[in-house]
Scaffold this motif. Structure first.
Motif, PDB file in Angstrom:
ATOM      1  N   ASP A  30       0.860  -1.195   0.000  1.00 35.14           N
ATOM      2  CA  ASP A  30       0.000   0.000   0.000  1.00 35.14           C
ATOM      3  C   ASP A  30       0.892   1.239   0.000  1.00 35.14           C
ATOM      4  N   THR A  31       1.187   1.765  -1.190  1.00 32.62           N
ATOM      5  CA  THR A  31       2.120   2.904  -1.257  1.00 32.62           C
ATOM      6  C   THR A  31       1.490   4.173  -0.682  1.00 32.62           C
ATOM      7  N   GLY A  32       0.157   4.314  -0.826  1.00 33.35           N
ATOM      8  CA  GLY A  32      -0.511   5.496  -0.278  1.00 33.35           C
ATOM      9  C   GLY A  32      -0.336   5.579   1.233  1.00 33.35           C
ATOM     10  N   TYR A  35       2.865   7.368   2.024  1.00 28.41           N
ATOM     11  CA  TYR A  35       2.771   8.834   1.934  1.00 28.41           C
ATOM     12  C   TYR A  35       1.972   9.384   3.117  1.00 28.41           C
ATOM     13  N   ARG A  36       0.946   8.657   3.531  1.00 28.81           N
ATOM     14  CA  ARG A  36       0.164   9.083   4.697  1.00 28.81           C
ATOM     15  C   ARG A  36       1.021   9.016   5.969  1.00 28.81           C
ATOM     16  N   ALA A  37       1.861   7.985   6.076  1.00 27.11           N
ATOM     17  CA  ALA A  37       2.701   7.830   7.275  1.00 27.11           C
ATOM     18  C   ALA A  37       3.690   8.993   7.391  1.00 27.11           C
ATOM     19  N   VAL A  92      -1.924  15.218   2.699  1.00 22.55           N
ATOM     20  CA  VAL A  92      -1.064  14.188   2.089  1.00 22.55           C
ATOM     21  C   VAL A  92      -0.643  14.523   0.656  1.00 22.55           C
ATOM     22  N   SER A  93      -1.531  15.093  -0.143  1.00 26.47           N
ATOM     23  CA  SER A  93      -1.160  15.356  -1.540  1.00 26.47           C
ATOM     24  C   SER A  93      -0.053  16.397  -1.636  1.00 26.47           C
ATOM     25  N   GLU A  94      -0.060  17.345  -0.707  1.00 27.58           N
ATOM     26  CA  GLU A  94       0.983  18.377  -0.709  1.00 27.58           C
ATOM     27  C   GLU A  94       2.342  17.741  -0.354  1.00 27.58           C
ATOM     28  N   VAL A 101      10.595  13.530  -1.238  1.00 33.49           N
ATOM     29  CA  VAL A 101       9.748  12.556  -0.531  1.00 33.49           C
ATOM     30  C   VAL A 101       9.514  11.363  -1.441  1.00 33.49           C
ATOM     31  N   ARG A 102       9.194  11.619  -2.709  1.00 34.38           N
ATOM     32  CA  ARG A 102       8.894  10.537  -3.643  1.00 34.38           C
ATOM     33  C   ARG A 102      10.123   9.655  -3.873  1.00 34.38           C
ATOM     34  N   ARG A 103      11.289  10.292  -4.013  1.00 33.22           N
ATOM     35  CA  ARG A 103      12.510   9.511  -4.232  1.00 33.22           C
ATOM     36  C   ARG A 103      12.722   8.507  -3.098  1.00 33.22           C
ATOM     37  N   GLY A 127      -1.282   2.329  -5.956  1.00 36.15           N
ATOM     38  CA  GLY A 127      -1.027   3.740  -5.746  1.00 36.15           C
ATOM     39  C   GLY A 127      -0.812   4.445  -7.067  1.00 36.15           C
ATOM     40  N   ARG A 128      -1.066   5.755  -7.049  1.00 38.16           N
ATOM     41  CA  ARG A 128      -0.888   6.549  -8.257  1.00 38.16           C
ATOM     42  C   ARG A 128       0.588   6.725  -8.467  1.00 38.16           C
ATOM     43  N   ASP A 129       1.061   6.227  -9.514  1.00 41.57           N
ATOM     44  CA  ASP A 129       2.444   6.217 -10.019  1.00 41.57           C
ATOM     45  C   ASP A 129       3.047   4.820  -9.963  1.00 41.57           C
ATOM     46  N   THR A 130       2.313   3.824  -9.451  1.00 40.47           N
ATOM     47  CA  THR A 130       2.907   2.483  -9.394  1.00 40.47           C
ATOM     48  C   THR A 130       3.061   1.900 -10.790  1.00 40.47           C
ATOM     49  N   ARG A 154     -18.739   5.511  -1.993  1.00 42.69           N
ATOM     50  CA  ARG A 154     -18.045   4.351  -1.417  1.00 42.69           C
ATOM     51  C   ARG A 154     -17.204   4.757  -0.219  1.00 42.69           C
ATOM     52  N   ARG A 155     -16.451   5.850  -0.359  1.00 39.12           N
ATOM     53  CA  ARG A 155     -15.563   6.267   0.726  1.00 39.12           C
ATOM     54  C   ARG A 155     -16.390   6.650   1.957  1.00 39.12           C
ATOM     55  N   ALA A 156     -17.521   7.343   1.739  1.00 35.34           N
ATOM     56  CA  ALA A 156     -18.369   7.759   2.868  1.00 35.34           C
ATOM     57  C   ALA A 156     -18.999   6.529   3.534  1.00 35.34           C
ATOM     58  N   ARG A 174     -10.503  17.572  -5.365  1.00 36.17           N
ATOM     59  CA  ARG A 174      -9.351  18.415  -5.051  1.00 36.17           C
ATOM     60  C   ARG A 174      -8.062  17.579  -5.101  1.00 36.17           C
ATOM     61  N   ARG A 175      -8.107  16.370  -4.503  1.00 32.76           N
ATOM     62  CA  ARG A 175      -6.901  15.522  -4.510  1.00 32.76           C
ATOM     63  C   ARG A 175      -6.573  15.016  -5.906  1.00 32.76           C
ATOM     64  N   ASP A 176      -7.609  14.646  -6.684  1.00 37.44           N
ATOM     65  CA  ASP A 176      -7.370  14.207  -8.070  1.00 37.44           C
ATOM     66  C   ASP A 176      -6.654  15.301  -8.846  1.00 37.44           C
ATOM     67  N   HIS A 178      -4.872  17.842  -7.695  1.00 39.78           N
ATOM     68  CA  HIS A 178      -3.517  18.033  -7.170  1.00 39.78           C
ATOM     69  C   HIS A 178      -2.607  16.913  -7.672  1.00 39.78           C
ATOM     70  N   ASP A 179      -3.079  15.658  -7.598  1.00 37.72           N
ATOM     71  CA  ASP A 179      -2.256  14.505  -7.986  1.00 37.72           C
ATOM     72  C   ASP A 179      -2.012  14.471  -9.503  1.00 37.72           C
ATOM     73  N   SER A 180      -2.976  14.993 -10.289  1.00 34.92           N
ATOM     74  CA  SER A 180      -2.837  14.937 -11.749  1.00 34.92           C
ATOM     75  C   SER A 180      -1.978  16.073 -12.271  1.00 34.92           C
ATOM     76  N   GLN A 181      -1.942  17.187 -11.526  1.00 40.31           N
ATOM     77  CA  GLN A 181      -1.240  18.377 -12.033  1.00 40.31           C
ATOM     78  C   GLN A 181       0.177  18.532 -11.507  1.00 40.31           C
ATOM     79  N   ARG A 182       0.552  17.701 -10.536  1.00 42.17           N
ATOM     80  CA  ARG A 182       1.898  17.896  -9.978  1.00 42.17           C
ATOM     81  C   ARG A 182       2.954  17.561 -11.030  1.00 42.17           C
ATOM     82  N   ALA A 183       4.136  18.187 -10.861  1.00 34.86           N
ATOM     83  CA  ALA A 183       5.188  18.031 -11.863  1.00 34.86           C
ATOM     84  C   ALA A 183       5.814  16.641 -11.781  1.00 34.86           C
TER      85      ALA A 183
HETATM   86  O1  CDP Z   1      -7.107   5.684  -0.956  1.00 39.72           O
HETATM   87  P1  CDP Z   1      -6.962   7.140  -1.245  1.00 39.72           P
HETATM   88  O2  CDP Z   1      -7.078   7.450  -2.672  1.00 39.72           O
HETATM   89  O3  CDP Z   1      -7.758   8.017  -0.337  1.00 39.72           O
HETATM   90  O4  CDP Z   1      -5.512   7.587  -0.925  1.00 39.72           O
HETATM   91  P2  CDP Z   1      -4.170   6.825  -0.697  1.00 39.72           P
HETATM   92  O5  CDP Z   1      -3.950   5.728  -1.673  1.00 39.72           O
HETATM   93  O6  CDP Z   1      -4.066   6.520   0.758  1.00 39.72           O
HETATM   94  O7  CDP Z   1      -3.146   8.006  -1.069  1.00 39.72           O
HETATM   95  C1  CDP Z   1      -3.190   9.251  -0.427  1.00 39.72           C
HETATM   96  C2  CDP Z   1      -2.415  10.292  -1.231  1.00 39.72           C
HETATM   97  O8  CDP Z   1      -1.042   9.915  -1.299  1.00 39.72           O
HETATM   98  C3  CDP Z   1      -2.838  10.502  -2.655  1.00 39.72           C
HETATM   99  O9  CDP Z   1      -3.883  11.450  -2.796  1.00 39.72           O
HETATM  100  C4  CDP Z   1      -1.561  11.003  -3.329  1.00 39.72           C
HETATM  101  O10 CDP Z   1      -1.433  12.388  -3.130  1.00 39.72           O
HETATM  102  C5  CDP Z   1      -0.475  10.314  -2.543  1.00 39.72           C
HETATM  103  N1  CDP Z   1       0.077   9.125  -3.226  1.00 39.72           N
HETATM  104  C6  CDP Z   1       1.043   9.315  -4.197  1.00 39.72           C
HETATM  105  O11 CDP Z   1       1.380  10.448  -4.496  1.00 39.72           O
HETATM  106  N2  CDP Z   1       1.634   8.253  -4.811  1.00 39.72           N
HETATM  107  C7  CDP Z   1       1.285   7.002  -4.487  1.00 39.72           C
HETATM  108  N3  CDP Z   1       1.896   5.970  -5.081  1.00 39.72           N
HETATM  109  C8  CDP Z   1       0.270   6.768  -3.526  1.00 39.72           C
HETATM  110  C9  CDP Z   1      -0.315   7.859  -2.918  1.00 39.72           C
END
Ligand code: CDP
Length: 219
Positions: A30-32, A35-37, A92-94, A101-103, A127-130, A154-156, A174-176, A178-183
């Motif tokens: 769980d890569t997300g 980032y949360r940790a 977390v997205s910031e 951090v990503r490296r 995770g986004r970028d896997t 679903r999340r609620a 908002r998170r989508d 941020h995550d889609s527009q980051r460099a």
């Molecule tokens: O499950 P949910 O989409 O709420 O979020 P998550 O998977 O716990 O990830 C939280 C945040 O971490 C995302 O909104 C991204 O900003 C970041 N993240 C990332 O940048 N790259 C990843 N491989 C996983 C998460």
């Protein structure tokens, strides 16, 4: 075997990755949660999520691990449920947008996968970028889609607060964005990923499709 599950917030990545790992006897990554940790640890240390260098130094030194169920451990202590708090979710997205951090975390993720493969198994990473950055050579890449309204519902429901669905929809959007527009490593649907739209499929149906794809590609 390495399987990568990508897609936007709350598209069902964790549900699928966890179930698929169990079915195939692979490690769930769980890569997300990582980032949360780092975000939780930064907030606890009164670091600003905007401070890239400080967050990166923290990510490089923080000892992250996983328990046998794939739940993140921070310095050996359970990260759940604190890593899912509203405050962590807001920041977390910031934190995840900082390249340093990503490296640090991508390196840690590849090490988890290498150890699992070495031991004769593999990982299901979500995770986004896997699919795009962490495991571009994955044996199977899946990109999960779901409409914003369904994802928010679903999340609620997951949190037992169905009345918050519309507030969640705004947070996910908002998170989508941020995550889609980051460099660095934006959320991206890579060409060789198999796209699964979960609006019309039950979690079991998504799992069955992914498991069938995995069986066909197992090296
Ligand atoms: O499950 P949910 O989409 O709420 O979020 P998550 O998977 O716990 O990830 C939280 C945040 O971490 C995302 O909104 C991204 O900003 C970041 N993240 C990332 O940048 N790259 C990843 N491989 C996983 C998460």
């Amino acid at each position: 075997m390495i399987i990568a599950i990508d897609g936007p917030a709350a598209s069902g990545k964790s549900t699928l990755a966890r179930a698929l790992a169990r079915r195939l006897g692979l490690t769930f990554l769980d890569t997300g949660a990582m980032y949360r940790a780092v975000t939780l640890a930064a907030l606890e240390r009164n670091l600003s999520p905007a401070e890239g260098a400080e967050c990166a130094a923290l990510a490089a030194t923080l000892r992250l691990g996983f328990d046998p169920e794939g739940r993140v451990l921070i310095e050996g202590e359970a990260g759940e449920p604190a890593i899912r708090s509203g405050e962590v979710t807001r920041h977390v997205s910031e934190v995840a947008a900082h390249s340093g951090v990503r490296r640090a975390l991508v390196e840690a993720q590849r090490a988890v996968a290498a150890a699992a493969v070495e031991a004769g198994g593999g990982v299901v990473a979500e995770g986004r970028d896997t699919t795009s950055v962490v495991f571009p050579e994955a044996d199977l890449k899946v990109f999960l889609l779901a409409s914003p309204a369904v994802r928010a519902m679903r999340r609620a429901a997951e949190e037992g607060r169905p009345e918050l669905a519309s507030a969640y929809e705004a947070d996910l959007a908002r998170r989508d964005a941020h995550d889609s527009q980051r460099a660095d490593s934006p959320l991206l649907e890579v060409e060789d990923a198999v796209r699964l739209d979960t609006d019309t499929l039950s979690p079991e149906a998504v799992l069955d499709r992914a498991a069938a794809l995995a069986a066909a590609r197992r090296p």
